[in-house]
Design an enzyme around this catalytic site. Structure first.
Site, PDB file in Angstrom:
ATOM      1  N   TYR A 145      33.532 114.827-125.990  1.00  0.00           N
ATOM      2  CA  TYR A 145      32.988 113.676-125.276  1.00  0.00           C
ATOM      3  C   TYR A 145      33.663 113.608-123.914  1.00  0.00           C
ATOM      4  O   TYR A 145      34.887 113.712-123.806  1.00  0.00           O
ATOM      5  CB  TYR A 145      33.273 112.387-126.058  1.00  0.00           C
ATOM      6  CG  TYR A 145      32.827 111.119-125.341  1.00  0.00           C
ATOM      7  CD1 TYR A 145      31.467 110.839-125.173  1.00  0.00           C
ATOM      8  CD2 TYR A 145      33.760 110.209-124.857  1.00  0.00           C
ATOM      9  CE1 TYR A 145      31.062 109.677-124.522  1.00  0.00           C
ATOM     10  CE2 TYR A 145      33.356 109.043-124.216  1.00  0.00           C
ATOM     11  CZ  TYR A 145      32.007 108.779-124.040  1.00  0.00           C
ATOM     12  OH  TYR A 145      31.607 107.634-123.406  1.00  0.00           O
ATOM     13  N   ASP A 240      39.230 118.351-119.326  1.00  0.00           N
ATOM     14  CA  ASP A 240      39.138 116.899-119.471  1.00  0.00           C
ATOM     15  C   ASP A 240      40.316 116.467-120.345  1.00  0.00           C
ATOM     16  O   ASP A 240      40.249 116.519-121.569  1.00  0.00           O
ATOM     17  CB  ASP A 240      37.799 116.513-120.102  1.00  0.00           C
ATOM     18  CG  ASP A 240      37.691 115.010-120.304  1.00  0.00           C
ATOM     19  OD1 ASP A 240      38.673 114.287-120.040  1.00  0.00           O
ATOM     20  OD2 ASP A 240      36.604 114.556-120.731  1.00  0.00           O
ATOM     21  N   LYS A 268      43.012 106.892-119.506  1.00  0.00           N
ATOM     22  CA  LYS A 268      43.816 106.320-120.587  1.00  0.00           C
ATOM     23  C   LYS A 268      45.290 106.132-120.174  1.00  0.00           C
ATOM     24  O   LYS A 268      45.577 105.239-119.395  1.00  0.00           O
ATOM     25  CB  LYS A 268      43.615 107.143-121.857  1.00  0.00           C
ATOM     26  CG  LYS A 268      42.108 107.137-122.224  1.00  0.00           C
ATOM     27  CD  LYS A 268      41.710 107.606-123.579  1.00  0.00           C
ATOM     28  CE  LYS A 268      40.256 107.219-123.853  1.00  0.00           C
ATOM     29  NZ  LYS A 268      39.321 108.300-123.973  1.00  0.00           N
TER      30      LYS A 268
HETATM   31  C1  LIG Z   1      37.851 108.314-123.306  1.00  0.00           C
HETATM   32  C2  LIG Z   1      37.405 109.633-122.776  1.00  0.00           C
HETATM   33  C3  LIG Z   1      36.537 109.739-121.678  1.00  0.00           C
HETATM   34  C4  LIG Z   1      35.878 108.554-121.060  1.00  0.00           C
HETATM   35  O1  LIG Z   1      36.765 107.684-120.460  1.00  0.00           O
HETATM   36  P1  LIG Z   1      36.277 106.174-120.192  1.00  0.00           P
HETATM   37  O2  LIG Z   1      37.446 105.590-119.476  1.00  0.00           O
HETATM   38  O3  LIG Z   1      36.002 105.590-121.523  1.00  0.00           O
HETATM   39  O4  LIG Z   1      35.056 106.261-119.346  1.00  0.00           O
HETATM   40  C5  LIG Z   1      36.273 110.992-121.176  1.00  0.00           C
HETATM   41  N1  LIG Z   1      36.800 112.099-121.730  1.00  0.00           N
HETATM   42  C6  LIG Z   1      37.622 112.040-122.790  1.00  0.00           C
HETATM   43  C7  LIG Z   1      38.196 113.297-123.349  1.00  0.00           C
HETATM   44  C8  LIG Z   1      37.926 110.812-123.368  1.00  0.00           C
HETATM   45  O5  LIG Z   1      38.696 110.776-124.459  1.00  0.00           O
END
Ligand SMILES: *Cc1c(COP(=O)(O)O)cnc(C)c1O
Length: 433
Positions: A145, A240, A268
């Site tokens: 994701y 990511d 995060k």
């Molecule tokens: C949480 C997450 C996102 C999205 O971040 P948001 O701040 O919720 O838009 C993208 N990539 C990864 C791997 C994530 O865990």
């Protein structure tokens, strides 16, 4: 037993004003078939709901709170920052300071741009990759994701290399078609795809430790293959690390596995619990971003002083005391070992997967390497485990396809209590076998 009267009422009212009563879908508890507690406060390892229930929190706002909730140093820095004004839309010293700290943890991020969410970071990184290479196609992996932007909300049908179909109404077919999806950890599929059309691909985007199908580490050679094929074909490799940055290791997955991506996305933890995320990479690539280059990207609240203050306070603590990473990892290890032993003791088929301070308990008898493996896990066992824990004060992610997280405030006493509740849950499950 768990009393959720006020939360039930609050949820009914919220549903009248917001789709599903929430501002992000997984919070609605659909995948566990119940209703969510409404949270009133949090401190250290604990969160509290409006019915005055207390929980040991393994969601930690879906990852950010590695120092625990309401860390005194982070709170104090915010209390100092807020009276100076909450947003200027102009440069501050804080932003350069945060950029320097990020680079100290992840040297591949020579230049960064601050944004407001992980979604924005990955969406912008894709634009940079496309703008830099002059190519449209991107590659992602099933079960990873990367936020909810159009290009990334795409799933494959069956088969190895599939041209994407939209995963949601509202994603244009034309956009989805440029997203190629492959199974996670499938080295041969990656090689085959790049043999066939590598020179038309702008980038691979990957969670170098997958966290959004539960915690799934890369198999040996997977990340190396991604690095090799992208380099050979003039495509970019985007890590990511929104989730695994500062969790897989102090320097994220790129440090743990010693692979240097072209671009990295963070979110995060980097925002210390405030809306802040980052994308960045080599100066050569990032110089193509506006205003120094032609690839456009902007944001009214980007680099917001309050958010940057929380991020800075968090990274400063982690930098000053790098043993925090080891402490948190050791606690996670102790918890995971305990869960594994209990599963064995009660003959419940279960596999605990962990990297650094992220982990998932999968109800299956073999390792989970990709989304199909994760999907094959026992959903009933998960539900039983989840509900028993929630009603006894242990707050895990309300879906089997999520990672759980540990903070600096989860000490021996928390782990012991967590394992005691887990033992009851495994016993209940064993009685249904
Ligand atoms: C949480 C997450 C996102 C999205 O971040 P948001 O701040 O919720 O838009 C993208 N990539 C990864 C791997 C994530 O865990």
């Amino acid at each position: 037993m768990l009393q959720l009267g006020k939360s039930e009422k609050a949820f009914d009212e919220a549903k009248r004003y917001m789709p599903g009563g929430v501002n992000s879908p997984v919070r609605s508890y659909r995948s566990v078939g119940s209703n969510p507690p409404f949270i009133s406060s949090a401190s250290g390892s604990r969160i509290y709901d409006i019915d005055n229930n207390e929980y040991i929190d393994y969601v930690l706002s879906w990852g950010p709170m590695i120092l625990g909730h309401a860390n005194p140093e982070v709170v104090a820095s915010l209390q100092e920052a807020i009276p100076r004004g909450t947003s200027y839309g102009a440069p501050t010293l804080l932003e350069t300071e945060l950029a320097k700290k990020i680079q100290a943890f992840m040297p591949s991020m020579e230049m960064v741009r601050l944004v407001n969410s992980g979604t924005e970071a990955t969406m912008s990184a894709l634009r940079v990759a496309r703008g830099y290479t002059g190519r449209d196609r991107i590659v992602k992996f099933v079960g990873c994701y990367h936020g909810h932007s159009d290009s990334l909300l795409v799933k494959a049908g069956s088969g190895l290399a599939t041209f994407g179909v939209p995963d949601s109404p509202g994603v244009p077919k034309g956009v989805a078609e440029n997203t190629i999806t492959l199974p996670y950890n499938d080295i041969d599929a990656v090689k085959q795809l790049f043999d066939e059309m590598g020179d038309t691909i702008a980038c691979i985007i990957v969670e170098p430790v997958a966290g959004n199908m539960g915690c799934v580490p890369p198999v040996e050679g997977f990340l190396e293959t991604l690095r090799d094929v992208t380099k050979a074909h003039g495509a970019l490799l985007i890590f990511d690390e929104v989730m695994c940055g500062f969790r897989a290791s102090s320097g994220g997955a790129q440090k743990l596995y010693n692979i240097k991506p072209d671009l990295t996305c963070l979110g995060k933890i980097v925002g210390g619990g405030m809306p802040l995320a980052v994308f960045g990479g080599s100066s050569k690539i990032m110089s193509e971003v506006a205003p120094s280059g032609p690839i456009y990207q902007a944001g009214t609240l980007s680099g917001n002083p309050v958010a940057v203050t929380a991020g800075l306070a968090t990274l400063s603590m982690l930098q000053r005391d790098p043993t925090i990473f080891k402490q948190v990892e050791d606690s996670t290890k102790a918890l995971c070992n305990g869960l594994e032993e209990l599963a064995k003791k009660y003959n419940v088929p279960a596999v605990v997967q962990r990297v650094g301070s992220m982990f998932t308990l999968f109800f299956t008898d073999k390792p989970v390497h990709n989304f199909d493996d994760a999907s094959a896990c026992n959903a009933d066992h998960f539900k039983t485990f989840f509900h028993h824990n929630l009603s006894h004060g242990i707050y895990y992610a309300p879906s089997p396809f999520e990672s759980n997280f540990v903070s600096m405030c989860h000490k021996g006493a928390e782990i012991d209590k967590t394992l005691a509740v887990a033992e009851e849950a495994f016993k209940m499950i064993s009685e249904t076998l």
